[in-house]
Design an enzyme around this catalytic site. Structure first.
Site, PDB file in Angstrom:
ATOM      1  CB  SER A 134      -0.859   0.011   1.265  1.00 19.21           C
ATOM      2  OG  SER A 134      -1.476   1.260   1.477  1.00 19.21           O
ATOM      3  CE1 TYR A 147      -3.780  -2.013   5.350  1.00 21.08           C
ATOM      4  CE2 TYR A 147      -3.195   0.312   5.390  1.00 21.08           C
ATOM      5  CZ  TYR A 147      -3.506  -0.835   4.682  1.00 21.08           C
ATOM      6  OH  TYR A 147      -3.526  -0.803   3.320  1.00 21.08           O
TER       7      TYR A 147
END
Length: 272
Positions: A134, A147
């Site tokens: 990401s 995360y």
């Protein structure tokens, strides 16, 4: 097609995994689509995809899927480790069980499946592994400690793996999506507990949720991911990283040139 590849995709039941799987099937590749929910992949089966249940935290599932692909095709040309989710909340309030579950899917699940596939790629002296991290593997946001930690971990893991397997003709590529319109924001929103919204971090939590709701439908069309995956698979010598999607390049660039404190101020200005 003469360049038909055998492709194994995790997280194919929704979002960018499903859309990319559709396009890869339409392009003529042999695509094995795996996720926990087979029911959500029946449209892929109708297109000609091979649909199977697999939980990346389950060793038996992984062994079964890899064995079936090898029995039917004799090879796995491309492994796309795409399954993952975002755990958000104050570090103090998230349980260690929640943290462990985040890493089981986002990090250890990738490791399990990759370990199962690598011997077959080594035997063929060829293969491509794509790991979805990401832009969150390069930057950070409040309330996303675990995360971001999982995605930062996958960045380092992928770099090391790339060096280790190069001599066997295996390539490792990192896909770094920015904001993609896949429902990720809604998933993040659903993570927050009632207690967090009313606890000691309530000011930040509720400001964050308001910001998320404003951007709930934002992000690039998932086709940007699909097009990038097709490009990576077709490339003779793909890049090591592909940073694509809304705000990805901008935020990573800002993080790099501004330094921590200036970037902190810009981030927190969005959550007043």
């Amino acid at each position: 097609m003469s360049n038909k590849k055998v492709i194994l995709i995790t997280g194919a039941s929704s979002g960018m995994g499903k859309i990319s799987a559709q396009d890869l099937i339409k392009a003529g590749h042999i695509v094995y689509c795996v996720a926990r929910s087979v029911d959500k992949m029946q449209d892929l089966a109708q297109l000609g995809g091979h649909v199977m249940k697999m939980d990346v935290t389950n060793e038996a599932d992984i062994e079964s899927v890899v064995a079936k692909v090898m029995a039917e095709q004799g090879r796995i040309d491309v492994l796309w480790n795409n399954a993952g989710y975002g755990l958000y909340g104050p570090v103090e309030e998230l349980s260690m069980e929640q943290v462990q579950a985040q890493f089981e899917v986002n990090v250890y699940g990738v490791a399990r499946l990759t370990k199962a596939v690598l011997p077959h790629m080594r035997a063929k002296k060829a293969g491509l592994i794509i790991n979805t991290t990401s832009m969150g593997g390069k930057i950070y946001t409040p309330l996303g400690a675990w995360y971001h930690a999982s995605k930062h971990a996958m960045e380092g893991y992928s770099d090391c793996l790339r060096l280790e397997v190069a001599e066997f003709g295996i390539k490792v590529v990192v896909l770094e999506p920015g904001m993609i319109a896949t429902g990720f924001n809604q998933g993040v929103n659903d993570n927050f507990s009632h207690a967090s919204k009313n606890g000691p971090y309530k000011r930040l939590v509720n400001a964050y949720l308001r910001a998320m709701e404003k951007g709930m439908d934002g992000g690039s069309n998932p086709s940007v991911i699909s097009n990038t995956i097709l490009k990576i698979i077709d490339a003779k010598n793909p890049k090591t990283r592909y940073l694509v999607g809304q705000n990805g390049k901008l935020l990573v660039y800002m993080r790099r040139i501004l330094g921590d404190k200036a970037f902190d101020r810009i981030l927190m200005s969005q959550f007043k």
